[in-house]
Design an enzyme around this catalytic site. Structure first.
Site, PDB file in Angstrom:
ATOM      1  N   LYS A 252       0.841  -1.196   0.000  1.00 13.89           N
ATOM      2  CA  LYS A 252       0.000   0.000   0.000  1.00 13.89           C
ATOM      3  C   LYS A 252       0.872   1.240   0.000  1.00 13.89           C
ATOM      4  O   LYS A 252       1.953   1.255   0.607  1.00 13.89           O
ATOM      5  CB  LYS A 252      -0.882   0.007   1.260  1.00 13.89           C
ATOM      6  CG  LYS A 252      -2.143   0.828   1.120  1.00 13.89           C
ATOM      7  CD  LYS A 252      -3.228   0.067   0.384  1.00 13.89           C
ATOM      8  CE  LYS A 252      -4.469   0.885   0.203  1.00 13.89           C
ATOM      9  NZ  LYS A 252      -5.527   0.136  -0.471  1.00 13.89           N
TER      10      LYS A 252
ATOM     11  N   GLY B   9     -20.880   6.559   3.273  1.00 12.92           N
ATOM     12  CA  GLY B   9     -19.912   7.019   2.266  1.00 12.92           C
ATOM     13  C   GLY B   9     -20.430   6.759   0.875  1.00 12.92           C
ATOM     14  O   GLY B   9     -20.450   5.612   0.421  1.00 12.92           O
TER      15      GLY B   9
ATOM     16  N   GLY C 276     -19.308   7.409  -2.230  1.00 10.60           N
ATOM     17  CA  GLY C 276     -18.245   7.701  -3.188  1.00 10.60           C
ATOM     18  C   GLY C 276     -18.386   6.826  -4.418  1.00 10.60           C
ATOM     19  O   GLY C 276     -19.448   6.253  -4.683  1.00 10.60           O
TER      20      GLY C 276
ATOM     21  N   VAL D 132     -17.222   3.817  -5.281  1.00 15.33           N
ATOM     22  CA  VAL D 132     -17.562   2.394  -5.156  1.00 15.33           C
ATOM     23  C   VAL D 132     -19.026   2.215  -4.734  1.00 15.33           C
ATOM     24  O   VAL D 132     -19.746   1.371  -5.281  1.00 15.33           O
ATOM     25  CB  VAL D 132     -16.632   1.671  -4.157  1.00 15.33           C
ATOM     26  CG1 VAL D 132     -17.069   0.226  -3.977  1.00 15.33           C
ATOM     27  CG2 VAL D 132     -15.194   1.702  -4.636  1.00 15.33           C
ATOM     28  N   ALA D 133     -19.474   3.014  -3.769  1.00 19.80           N
ATOM     29  CA  ALA D 133     -20.869   2.886  -3.310  1.00 19.80           C
ATOM     30  C   ALA D 133     -21.827   3.113  -4.480  1.00 19.80           C
ATOM     31  O   ALA D 133     -22.806   2.373  -4.661  1.00 19.80           O
ATOM     32  CB  ALA D 133     -21.139   3.871  -2.183  1.00 19.80           C
TER      33      ALA D 133
END
Ligand code: NAD
Length: 359
Positions: free
Chosen positions: A80, A179, A181, A183-184
């Site tokens: 990451k 959230g 964003g 992806v949601a």
């Protein structure tokens, strides 16, 4: 905090730090485990309150990537990147500098997009390194990962629905989303594309995202803290990690937790706490593997969306396996997922040792 002891305890191979005063960049890259292949994972931009909080975050996120790739059957390890700061401060110079940081690791870490990053940022990173995936389609990459991640979550939700209610259908269910964003939004689109009608309760700390949600038919919005108390069938954490903890778990009024965010459990015991409350927890890294599956299809092959979609659809089977193992062994789904990943890692390590004559 004793960083090296923390890394030893949690099996981290490497932590790299980078500063570039002229470019205004302060960044970390964590390479957790390269048993299965080079460490693959996105780079995130976040303004942590302290450097220590940032370090813990990047280490935890890199470890989750190892488990995610291992459980998804990919030939990659976990890593990451983290750029410290606010996303509004990003510049081309900063991204090119981050690219040099990635390049300096010689391919041990392959980067891609995560929270706070855009495809423009990735394009700038790619000016300084070859070890980048998820570039826009126009640049020869697989493009935005969110649609595949959203699709994978919808598949995991169906497996959970079957385990909980005896049918894959999500029709008529209420979903509370934390959230709203990329992806949601992709997750909702994927569910609706399959003709499933769900009622949505949405929260977000960004007023613009909330407005976007409120404009959709049948969506109710709530203030950020009220999402935990929302009566729903599925709670979908799609913002940040650590949201399943001692404070929030007793407040949940859902049957299933299944969402995009990485590292949703604040600590491993919170997986048991959810189980004790009779809530089916879909382990985050099993559920949200669609993005990494998608970009992994770029490495060493010509990217095919159909192939990526077929691989992502297997999240349904993986989720079923995790639920079955948890039931059989009397453990939480979080533990069952870890077992699946750890068994694969252990078996490959063993073969590697035999091959190197050290068994
Ligand atoms: P995003 O930045 O597009 O969306 C995140 C949203 O959450 C934003 O709208 C933000 O305002 C909101 N948010 C942040 N803190 C919040 C809080 N405390 N309460 C309510 N809302 C809050 O990011 P994304 O790409 O949609 O990713 C969402 C999550 O999924 C992240 O945890 C990310 O690491 C994870 N994830 C993303 C992918 C991918 O393909 N993009 C893959 C795997 C996992």
């Amino acid at each position: 905090m004793n960083i090296l002891s923390y890394m030893e305890t949690h099996g981290h191979e490497q932590l790299a730090a980078w500063t570039d005063r002229e470019a205004g960049l302060r960044a970390f890259i964590a390479v957790h485990d390269t048993t299965l292949g080079p460490a693959l994972g996105g780079v995130r931009v976040w303004n942590h309150p302290t450097e220590e909080a940032a370090l813990i975050d990047v280490l935890r996120l890199s470890r989750a990537m190892t488990y995610k790739s291992a459980a998804a059957g990919l030939h990659f390890g976990g890593g990451k990147g983290l750029i410290l700061g606010d996303r509004s401060q990003k510049t081309e110079a900063m991204m090119r500098s981050f690219g040099r940081f990635v390049e300096s690791l010689g391919g041990r870490y392959i980067t891609t997009e995560d929270v706070g990053m855009t495809s423009q940022d990735l394009e700038w990173i790619a000016q300084s390194t070859r070890h980048v995936v998820g570039l826009p389609v126009s640049q020869g990459g697989s493009g935005d990962t969110s649609p595949m991640t959203g699709y994978g979550i919808s598949m995991a939700m169906r497996a959970c629905a079957r385990a909980r209610w005896g049918s894959d259908s999500l029709n008529g269910r209420t979903m509370a989303i934390q959230g709203f964003g990329s992806v949601a939004r992709a997750m909702v689109k994927s569910i609706q594309a399959h003709g499933q009608e769900v009622s949505l309760v949405v929260t977000d700390i960004n007023p613009a995202a909330l407005e976007q949600a409120a404009a959709l038919p049948g969506v109710r919005t709530v203030p950020p803290d009220q999402i935990y108390n929302t009566v729903c069938d599925i709670f979908a954490p799609c913002a940040l990690g650590g949201v399943l903890n001692d404070d929030t778990i007793p407040r949940l009024k859902c049957a299933i937790v299944c969402g995009a965010a990485n590292n949703q459990l604040l600590a491993p015991e919170h997986g048991d706490a959810l189980q004790k409350r009779g809530i089916l927890y879909a382990p985050d890294y099993i559920v949200n593997a669609g993005g990494v599956i998608n970009v992994s299809c770029e490495v060493g092959a010509t990217y095919s969306e159909q192939a990526a979609r077929e691989k992502t659809a297997r999240i349904y089977d993986t989720m079923q396996r995790v639920i079955a193992t948890a039931k059989r062994e009397g453990i939480s789904t979080a533990q069952a997922a870890d077992r699946l990943a750890e068994e694969r890692l252990a078996s490959v390590r063993k073969v590697r040792r035999v091959y190197m004559g050290r068994a």
